[in-house]
Enzyme design. Structure first.
Site, PDB file in Angstrom:
ATOM      1  N   LYS A 143      35.195  75.513   0.287  1.00 55.13           N
ATOM      2  CA  LYS A 143      35.656  74.072  -0.287  1.00 55.13           C
ATOM      3  C   LYS A 143      36.521  74.356  -1.364  1.00 55.13           C
ATOM      4  O   LYS A 143      36.191  74.755  -2.453  1.00 55.13           O
ATOM      5  CB  LYS A 143      34.414  73.551  -0.511  1.00 55.13           C
ATOM      6  CG  LYS A 143      34.540  72.070  -1.166  1.00 55.13           C
ATOM      7  CD  LYS A 143      33.532  71.062  -1.160  1.00 55.13           C
ATOM      8  CE  LYS A 143      32.280  71.427  -1.928  1.00 55.13           C
ATOM      9  NZ  LYS A 143      31.134  70.497  -2.186  1.00 55.13           N
ATOM     10  N   GLY A 191      36.482  69.835   7.145  1.00 51.20           N
ATOM     11  CA  GLY A 191      35.908  68.714   6.251  1.00 51.20           C
ATOM     12  C   GLY A 191      36.696  68.278   5.164  1.00 51.20           C
ATOM     13  O   GLY A 191      37.481  69.107   4.686  1.00 51.20           O
ATOM     14  N   GLY A 214      36.588  65.696   1.334  1.00 49.96           N
ATOM     15  CA  GLY A 214      36.109  65.015   0.354  1.00 49.96           C
ATOM     16  C   GLY A 214      36.690  64.726  -0.728  1.00 49.96           C
ATOM     17  O   GLY A 214      37.636  65.210  -0.858  1.00 49.96           O
ATOM     18  N   GLY A 233      37.553  68.110  -2.459  1.00 44.98           N
ATOM     19  CA  GLY A 233      38.595  68.847  -2.155  1.00 44.98           C
ATOM     20  C   GLY A 233      38.364  68.863  -0.481  1.00 44.98           C
ATOM     21  O   GLY A 233      37.438  68.428   0.222  1.00 44.98           O
ATOM     22  N   ASP A 271      23.490  62.222  -5.025  1.00 45.58           N
ATOM     23  CA  ASP A 271      24.440  62.031  -3.944  1.00 45.58           C
ATOM     24  C   ASP A 271      23.903  62.269  -2.602  1.00 45.58           C
ATOM     25  O   ASP A 271      24.428  62.729  -1.703  1.00 45.58           O
ATOM     26  CB  ASP A 271      25.940  62.544  -4.171  1.00 45.58           C
ATOM     27  CG  ASP A 271      26.996  61.765  -3.202  1.00 45.58           C
ATOM     28  OD1 ASP A 271      26.837  60.835  -2.783  1.00 45.58           O
ATOM     29  OD2 ASP A 271      27.878  62.549  -2.899  1.00 45.58           O
TER      30      ASP A 271
END
Length: 844
Positions: free
Chosen positions: A528, A507, A509, A512, A627
């Site tokens: 992450k 992933g 974003g 990071g 969010d």
């Protein structure tokens, strides 16, 4: 002319950049500007290519390329030129161009991750530019990936001040990854983009991030004299009801070479094409004549730590001339007045523009607004024709180009010294490797050292274990009271992720990248890793701290669980339990994954609503997520939903919360009232969740720029269809025959209530949860129908709803899933595994 009020501008830079764009101060020499014909490069090709009238020269024979190890590849599908080929770099390489005259140059880099023998979407690299004789340069792109869900080219455009001599563009792969590029443009910009007196030792660098044709259609480079893309403005409008398009039937522009009070006449189409000035957004009839006129506002997602140059384009196409007076604002701050009795451009069809520099002041959004001036002698209206926004790249400067072995294409000479040096170098390398192996065997139990490209930078006042969290605060209090049981060493995380191998990347974003890893105890985790902060600005640190603070205090079956974190030196790493099924978004759009049934979708929405309801009212004292979106709702192996990513969260008693805050979130999910007022409440989460409900129902993104303008924004389009009784027509075709009409009606009504413009009209998350559970029960108790009977239009108004009691536990503050989490020791390590990730880069 009105003066500036509360508008933060650095005057010296403003003066420089304002002068940069002035035709008048340069005696309008741009009139003699001709379209350039060289330095258009077709990368990875042996043949030239033509694009919009430009001939792109094959780099294999151009002599521009300097690379020790590169490879040319071709698309396996039919792609337009010059996107049929690409040049791949496995080590740092560069293109070198000879510049004969100083000035501001346009540099465009073209990227298309087409289908080929190499998966170009996995490339991760930096792009550097060294544009002047002092060998100082700038990083144009950092940790860049060309992954693009729309399968269309990514074009990165820059304005650079370049001295005569050689200009180099470096492509630097990250770690075990590679770099690539399809095409490059380097040409002198029109004179309006060239500073007359720029004596700094550093080059000027601007990055184009938005170029918008307001009130008109999107148009491509073949309609622009210097090949610019202009996009529609509709997706940036905060309230589509506040403005309408205006376009004259046919008219010739009257271009003037004049300036007045900072406004400059757009005297030729190098400033902007006629297509831009002959369309505009104006006020709708419903907003005219109001006591407090309603502003038209466009909202743009930007870097929170950067300054931006904004150019706004005006041309009065609505008339009568000289009678329209209005104000220009940015983030609610007055910028300037447009029009008035003494205004120089009081004539129809005479285009002009205005430049200003502003900072986002920590927010990830910049709002540009126009609103009528309170003047009874003028017409109550406004107009805007176009807008450009460029990020100012201010450093840190790169003092010397990277060391690189240059094998120029076409060069056949081999120097003896180079061969001898290579042999000696090879022997030296073998010796070093032998010594390294022996050393490693001797100290194999010692602490591992950093070997990745993100080596920790020295932290102020600390050694290798210095904690960043003790330096800062979230709400004014130090974070050194956090449970140290959550801390995991960087060495262990390096080992868990094979030194952050890109093959384990799952992933990406704004904060990071996310890697899959395995801890020493065999537990699968998601790691992450925050982006390296080369500017020393602390960007990302607040999100890192907030996530730890929130997740160390709460526990809920439908909220992500934190395993640990690492804050050694410059590292900001968060570790979560691994989520087997990924994000909700993956299962709505990814054609390679099984489609979710309607029952599964309802259960997922109910689970997410429970998590958000607990955040708003639970034992943690009240938290606004800020969010909420489909990528932040994650699914375990049994499709149980968990809300993730709390980096933007705000905490506090929500019955007292009406927090004034910088606008942060993701386009398409943002509460319009929050954008306009910058006042954050829990009802902003409710609005975002309403967008998610429509996403679940329709299986399409919140914003889709490929659709017609009235369908682009899912919230607006879905509610329009709902009001017209056409909602069933946009329901995901894979579940249409599964949905009971009453369940659909209740679900859509819930989404509609969440998406009310006025936050006071929206329900609480507790009410949303109850409504979704009701929709689920309606689905469960529905009688079997044939597919042709499944229509909300045919649903009987006499349909008898089940007698569903509203149990107090649904809306209570804490239920069996809710617990405060004071410490790591109380974590249930057998819980369903989850991870927090951002898979899409359109937001933060």
């Amino acid at each position: 002319m009105e003066s500036f009020h509360n508008h933060k501008i650095h005057i010296p830079l403003f003066s420089l950049l304002f002068f940069l764009f002035h035709f008048s101060s340069l005696h309008f020499i741009s009139l003699a500007y001709e379209q350039p014909h060289k330095y258009f490069v077709n990368c990875g090709s042996k043949a030239d290519a033509n694009l919009n009238g430009r001939v792109f020269t094959a780099d294999s024979s151009s002599g521009f390329l300097c690379s020790e190890k590169s490879r040319a590849i071709e698309s396996t599908n039919q792609s337009p030129s010059p996107y049929q080929t690409a040049r791949i770099f496995y080590n740092q390489s560069y293109y070198e161009f000879t510049i004969a005259e100083n000035g501001t140059f346009i540099v465009r880099l073209h990227f298309l991750a087409f289908s080929s023998a190499v998966n170009l979407s996995t490339a991760l690299f930096d792009v550097l530019a060294f544009p002047n004789v002092s060998n100082s340069g700038f990083k144009l792109l950092s940790n860049f990936t060309a992954k693009n869900s729309s399968n269309s080219p990514l074009i990165k455009e820059f304005f650079l001040g370049i001295d005569p001599g050689t200009f180099k563009i470096y492509f630097v792969p990250q770690a075990s990854s590679f770099a690539f590029v399809n095409a490059i443009e380097v040409f002198l910009a029109p004179a309006s983009f060239s500073p007359e007196n720029y004596n700094s030792s550093l080059p000027l660098v601007l990055h184009s991030i938005y170029r918008v044709n307001v009130g008109g259609q999107k148009f491509t480079p073949d309609n622009d004299t210097i090949w610019r893309n202009w996009e529609q403005d509709d997706r940036f409008l905060s309230n589509s009801n506040s403005a309408k398009d205006s376009q004259p039937s046919s008219q010739t522009l009257i271009r003037q070479s004049v300036e007045s009070d900072g406004f400059v006449g757009a005297d030729n189409d190098f400033i902007a094409p006629d297509l831009v000035y002959l369309t505009a957004k104006v006020m709708t009839d419903s907003t005219k004549g109001l006591p407090n006129p309603f502003n038209i506002t466009w909202s743009f997602n930007v870097s929170a730590d950067a300054r931006h140059l904004v150019r706004v384009h005006f041309c009065d196409i609505i008339g009568p001339p000289g009678n329209v007076v209005f104000n220009l604002y940015s983030n609610g701050n007055f910028i300037t007045k447009v029009g008035g009795p003494d205004f120089r451009f009081n004539s129809l069809y005479s285009p002009f523009y205005y430049d200003f520099v502003l900072s986002s002041n920590g927010s990830e959004f910049i709002n540009i607004s126009i609103g009528p001036s309170i003047d009874t002698t003028t017409i109550n209206n406004t107009f805007l024709n176009g807008l450009e926004m460029l990020e100012i790249i201010e450093g840190p400067a790169l003092r010397n180009p990277p060391a690189s072995v240059c094998n120029k294409k076409g060069s056949k000479k081999i120097k003896v010294g180079l061969v001898v040096g290579s042999v000696i170098g090879g022997l030296s390398l073998i010796c070093i490797l032998i010594v390294g192996i022996l050393f490693g065997l001797k100290y194999r139990n010692a602490k591992r050292v950093e070997t990745s490209e993100w080596s920790p930078m020295p932290a102020v006042g600390g050694g290798s274990n210095h904690s960043r969290l003790t330096d800062g605060t979230i709400t004014g209090s130090p974070m050194n009271y956090l449970n140290l049981g959550l801390k995991i060493s960087f060495a262990e995380l390096q080992q868990a992720t094979n030194n952050f191998d890109t093959k384990l990347l799952i992933g990406e974003g704004g904060f990071g990248n996310v890697y899959r890893g395995t801890l020493l105890n065999g537990r699968n985790v998601a790691v992450k890793r925050g982006k390296r902060d080369e500017k020393g600005s602390g960007q990302g640190l607040p999100e890192f701290q907030t996530e730890i603070m929130v997740l160390s205090k709460i526990r809920h079956r439908h909220l992500v669980s934190l395993i640990g974190y690492c804050d050694e030196r410059s590292e900001m790493i968060l570790v979560y339990e691994f989520m087997e099924k990924g994000s909700l978004r993956d299962h709505l759009y990814d054609s390679n994954l099984p489609r979710l049934s309607w029952k599964q979708r309802l259960e997922i929405c109910i689970g997410a609503a429970r998590g958000l309801h607990y955040l708003h009212t639970g034992a943690a004292g009240g938290i606004i997520h800020r969010d909420v979106k489909s990528t932040n709702i994650l699914l375990d192996e049994n499709h149980v939903a968990k809300v993730a990513d709390f980096g933007l969260s705000r905490s506090g008693p929500l019955d007292e919360t009406h927090v004034s805050t910088n606008v942060k979130g993701t386009f398409g999910y943002l509460d319009p009232e929050y954008i306009m007022s910058q006042q954050l409440t829990e009802k902003s989460d409710v609005y975002s969740f309403g967008v998610v409900l429509l996403e679940v129902l329709c299986a399409r993104p919140a914003i889709d720029t490929m659709l017609p303008r009235d369908e682009m924004n899912l919230a607006e389009w879905g509610m329009l269809c709902k009001k017209k009784g056409l909602l069933e027509q946009i329901v995901d075709s894979s579940i249409k025959n599964q949905i009971d009409p009453s369940s659909l009606r209740k679900f859509s009504e819930t989404a509609e209530k969440c998406l009310q413009d006025d936050a006071n009209d929206r329900p609480t998350m507790g009410d949303v949860l109850w409504d979704l559970e009701y929709a689920f029960q309606l689905q469960q108790t529905a009688k079997h129908r044939e597919p042709h009977e499944d229509s909300t239009a045919n649903a009987s108004s006499a349909f008898v709803l089940p007698d569903v009691q509203r149990f107090p536990s649904v809306s209570s503050t804490i239920n069996i899933d809710d617990q405060a989490l004071p410490g790591y020791d109380e974590l249930d390590t057998t819980e369903v595994e989850v991870f927090s990730q951002l898979r899409v880069g359109d937001a933060r």
